[in-house]
Motif scaffolding. Structure first.
Motif, PDB file in Angstrom:
ATOM      1  N   GLU A   1      36.827  49.212  35.193  1.00  0.00           N
ATOM      2  CA  GLU A   1      36.968  50.663  35.136  1.00  0.00           C
ATOM      3  C   GLU A   1      36.176  51.167  33.931  1.00  0.00           C
ATOM      4  O   GLU A   1      36.024  50.472  32.927  1.00  0.00           O
ATOM      5  CB  GLU A   1      38.433  51.079  35.046  1.00  0.00           C
ATOM      6  CG  GLU A   1      39.169  50.555  33.830  1.00  0.00           C
ATOM      7  CD  GLU A   1      40.645  50.933  33.847  1.00  0.00           C
ATOM      8  OE1 GLU A   1      41.117  51.436  32.815  1.00  0.00           O
ATOM      9  OE2 GLU A   1      41.306  50.731  34.878  1.00  0.00           O
TER      10      GLU A   1
ATOM     11  N   MET B   1      36.072  43.281  38.838  1.00  0.00           N
ATOM     12  CA  MET B   1      36.459  44.668  39.081  1.00  0.00           C
ATOM     13  C   MET B   1      36.755  45.326  37.733  1.00  0.00           C
ATOM     14  O   MET B   1      37.539  44.798  36.937  1.00  0.00           O
ATOM     15  CB  MET B   1      37.670  44.733  40.010  1.00  0.00           C
ATOM     16  CG  MET B   1      37.358  44.257  41.411  1.00  0.00           C
ATOM     17  SD  MET B   1      38.673  44.580  42.593  1.00  0.00           S
ATOM     18  CE  MET B   1      39.917  43.466  41.996  1.00  0.00           C
TER      19      MET B   1
ATOM     20  N   ASP C   1      39.742  46.252  35.492  1.00  0.00           N
ATOM     21  CA  ASP C   1      40.426  47.238  36.330  1.00  0.00           C
ATOM     22  C   ASP C   1      41.930  47.086  36.144  1.00  0.00           C
ATOM     23  O   ASP C   1      42.524  46.088  36.564  1.00  0.00           O
ATOM     24  CB  ASP C   1      40.041  47.017  37.798  1.00  0.00           C
ATOM     25  CG  ASP C   1      40.485  48.157  38.695  1.00  0.00           C
ATOM     26  OD1 ASP C   1      41.492  48.799  38.361  1.00  0.00           O
ATOM     27  OD2 ASP C   1      39.828  48.397  39.718  1.00  0.00           O
TER      28      ASP C   1
ATOM     29  N   TYR D   1      36.226  53.558  39.020  1.00  0.00           N
ATOM     30  CA  TYR D   1      36.463  52.149  39.275  1.00  0.00           C
ATOM     31  C   TYR D   1      35.334  51.572  40.116  1.00  0.00           C
ATOM     32  O   TYR D   1      34.720  52.269  40.930  1.00  0.00           O
ATOM     33  CB  TYR D   1      37.785  51.955  40.024  1.00  0.00           C
ATOM     34  CG  TYR D   1      38.979  52.534  39.300  1.00  0.00           C
ATOM     35  CD1 TYR D   1      39.669  51.787  38.358  1.00  0.00           C
ATOM     36  CD2 TYR D   1      39.406  53.844  39.550  1.00  0.00           C
ATOM     37  CE1 TYR D   1      40.758  52.309  37.686  1.00  0.00           C
ATOM     38  CE2 TYR D   1      40.492  54.380  38.884  1.00  0.00           C
ATOM     39  CZ  TYR D   1      41.168  53.607  37.951  1.00  0.00           C
ATOM     40  OH  TYR D   1      42.242  54.134  37.290  1.00  0.00           O
TER      41      TYR D   1
END
Length: 710
Positions: free
Chosen positions: A238, A236, A305, A248
């Motif tokens: 960003e 994950m 993230d 995101y």
């Protein structure tokens, strides 16, 4: 029975339960009284121009609602779609951030031109409030920010009005570039807003970022963007967009796109963004997702993230049972029904959805999700009288009910279940799904074997799963499940004594590494007519009543290789008069005496509803959640992780994968020619990593009659 008066005013939204007496999922009400049985009597707020005026209400169970403040109720009331209200509640950190918005806070909103950044200018009250019981609806006036990072200077016009459901992101002040200039020339004095998180735990509150922590937040954000954390598919991340908005998503592909020299990442974003694709970059498809959600950027532009990074020194990372916070769950005597197809996506899809994994539990998580998330056939298998239930059965029912009602089961619930199974290895070691399935059905659910197999005409033996055994030379390079099952049964002279309600077929794969076939094509429909013992069968050629079957004819390229071959007396003689088949040894079938030789015979088929897959000792599952061919989910109980191995927790994820339906809708001939390396990521995983295929017979669901006598 007279209701008890409730003194304090309470608002709520209905999360689950069947529609009854005025209430349905997603509607908003106010508690007026409570019955002696603990049910709530309330007023219902309607929709349209009179949305804020309560109507005559009804009765709803306490465990089926989520309490709201007046402010929250008014924000949700302006959202006309009940399903969109529930979808927003599935992201409580976003909803919490929206509830805390104030003037000049930066947000990203859905707009006809795509997702656009803007400033909240006013909180608007909509509708009349003639009585004290009425509610205003609340919406936001938003002023857009143009592509030059300045507020639009066009002629003033009425600002557009947005509901809470139109806001897809609340941007914290420290994630906005310091070069962004506001109309009043001030930047640092803005209130820091809650950073949203996609953890869907209703009732949890996001960490509040206060003004005196703004400097620390900027430092943390900068350190995250500069640290070199290795990325992999499933990470994950960003990315800061060109407009200064942090977006995101999840890495779905890593590699070198055509014309590039550095490594790039293909990211599936949390929401649609203008200019993004559905997984294509240039003319090449690298993965498949919803339109306008695929972003391709250099890996150097990606950061972990920060919503899931626990990097603060001195701050203890929560334990799996402590974080993230989950809503309390009080199980009722009524068993939750399988989730309707129309509600699955809003309840289940997202991060922190499904069953949270912990300590090698993926074999158990994937199996439980496959069996109980949406299968109608298996709906009644754990509905036994309460006074005869064992602790393990009660725990299992709570897991199933929580999954179907809340869409999320925390790790401690499953760890408790593993402990109650009574074997230390269940608690700490990874086991095979078939071993767990046998314990689950035999010892926990006290059910008789799901399969009754007859070998060489002898007495039938019971089993809970079916293991494929055959020689690799008997099959082509990319066999179907139907071909594998047919060949295995004929080679071992096995027959099903009766039509099973549930058939779980384990592929010829031994251990975590060795696979007999690199790719296996799923059969969405499994025909077992020719595998039923003492059941009338059609001649393979003419359709009349079959009297012989021939194992040697199975791979014959001139007779549809892989298909079971059974013949009437005439066709058997003609087929085996060929010089290449004269050495075959056809076997006579037991033919029921009362079946006419030329009457059409019914086919007995089963439907695929789930697939367990394994890759490098990690189990995941695909689940068919409805009748639509595209209604497929992908579940991974350990898709990501927050924190380290000692004190962190796993982040489960459920993804919709309609592309699987497109692929499986093709003919077997087309599928056999497919190149798995050119298919979408999830389709490739299904073809390459399949471990066990789960089939059900909707005509004969499992019920209490299948249980053993206590």
């Amino acid at each position: 029975m007279e209701p008890k008066t409730v003194v304090k005013e309470k608002f709520f939204v209905v999360l689950r339960g069947k529609s009854r007496k005025g209430f349905c999922r997603g509607c908003i009400g106010r508690v007026e009284a409570e019955t002696q049985r603990g049910e709530l009597v309330g007023l219902l707020y309607g929709s349209g121009s009179n949305a804020g005026t309560p109507k005559s209400g009804g009765v709803v169970r306490r465990e089926d609602i989520y309490p709201l403040t007046r402010h929250q109720a008014q924000l949700l009331l302006f959202i006309s779609s009940a399903s969109k209200r529930l979808e927003l509640l599935c992201n409580p950190q976003l909803f919490s951030a929206i509830c805390d918005l104030s003037q000049n806070d930066l947000v990203v909103v859905k707009h006809k031109k795509g997702h656009l950044p803007g400033l909240v200018k006013n909180l608007m009250q909509i509708g009349r409030k003639d009585h004290k019981d009425d509610l205003h609806m609340l919406g936001f006036e938003v002023e857009f920010v143009d592509s030059d990072h300045n507020l639009s200077s066009k002629k003033p016009a009425p600002l557009p009005l947005f509901s809470a459901a139109d806001i897809v992101q609340v941007v914290p002040s420290y994630s906005v570039p310091l070069g962004l200039q506001w109309r009043d020339g001030k930047y640092g004095g803005r209130k820091a807003v809650t950073r949203i998180s996609s953890m869907p735990n209703i009732g949890s509150r996001a960490h509040q970022v206060r003004e005196n922590h703004a400097e620390q937040s900027v430092t943390q954000s900068q350190s995250l963007s500069t640290c070199h954390v290795p990325l992999e598919v499933g990470s994950m991340v960003e990315v800061m967009s060109n407009m200064g908005i942090t977006v995101y998503g999840v890495v779905r592909w890593l590699g070198l796109p055509a014309g590039k020299t550095d490594e790039w990442a293909g990211i599936e974003l949390d929401y649609e963004v203008n200019g993004c694709s559905d997984g294509k970059y240039g003319d090449q498809r690298y993965f498949t997702c919803k339109e306008s959600r695929a972003l391709f950027v250099p890996v150097t532009k990606c950061s972990p993230d920060s919503r899931f990074v626990c990097s603060s020194p001195g701050r203890e990372t929560p334990k799996p049972t402590e974080a993230p916070p989950v809503p309390p769950f009080e199980d009722s005597e009524e068993d939750a029904s399988p989730i309707p197809e129309s509600e699955v996506l809003s309840l289940l899809v997202g991060k922190m959805k499904g069953i949270q994994g912990h300590i090698n539990s993926c074999y158990l998580d994937a199996t439980l999700f496959s069996l109980f998330s949406s299968s109608v056939t298996l709906d009644n298998i754990c509905q036994k009288p309460a006074d005869t239930e064992q602790p393990t059965t009660c725990t299992l029912r709570k897991i199933v009910n929580r999954l179907r009602r809340q869409g999320f089961v925390p790790a401690d619930s499953v760890m408790n279940f593993r402990k109650q199974l009574g074997c230390d290895t269940f608690q700490t070691e990874e086991k095979d799904p078939e071993e767990f399935i046998t314990v689950l059905f035999q010892e926990v659910l006290c059910m008789e074997p799901l399969l009754k197999l007859r070998s060489r005409g002898e007495t039938s033996q019971g089993a809970y799963t079916f293991q494929i055994f055959l020689e690799k030379e008997q099959m082509g390079q990319m066999p179907t499940v139907q071909q594998l099952l047919d060949t295995s049964c004929l080679s071992g002279d096995l027959k099903f004594e009766e039509m099973p309600s549930c058939l779980m077929v384990q592929m010829p794969r031994f251990g975590n590494k060795y696979k007999m076939f690199s790719h296996i094509i799923p059969s969405t429909e499994l025909d077992i007519t020719d595998l039923l013992y003492n059941s009338p069968r059609e001649c393979f050629l003419c359709g009349h009543l079959a009297e012989y079957e021939c194992l040697e004819c199975l791979p014959d390229r001139k007779l549809q290789p892989g298909r079971i071959k059974q013949y009437c007396t005439t066709c058997n003689t003609q087929v085996h008069s060929h010089h290449m088949r004269q050495g075959h040894s056809p076997k006579g079938l037991e033919v029921p005496a009362d079946v006419p030789s030329d009457s059409p015979l019914p086919r007995h088929t089963m439907q695929l509803f789930a697939v367990l897959c394994i890759q490098t000792s990690h189990y995941v599952s695909f689940v068919k959640y409805g009748a639509d061919p595209h209604s497929w989910l992908f579940f991974d109980s350990m898709a990501d992780r927050c924190g380290n191995d000692q004190s962190g927790y796993n982040i489960p994820e459920i993804r919709a994968c309609p592309e699987l339906g497109d692929f499986l809708s093709e003919s077997e001939e087309v599928l056999a020619q497919a190149n798995p390396s050119h298919t979408p990521e999830l389709v490739r995983r299904l073809l390459c990593d399949s471990y066990m295929f789960l089939y059900q017979n909707p005509a004969t669901p499992l019920s209490k009659s299948n249980h053993q006598e206590p």
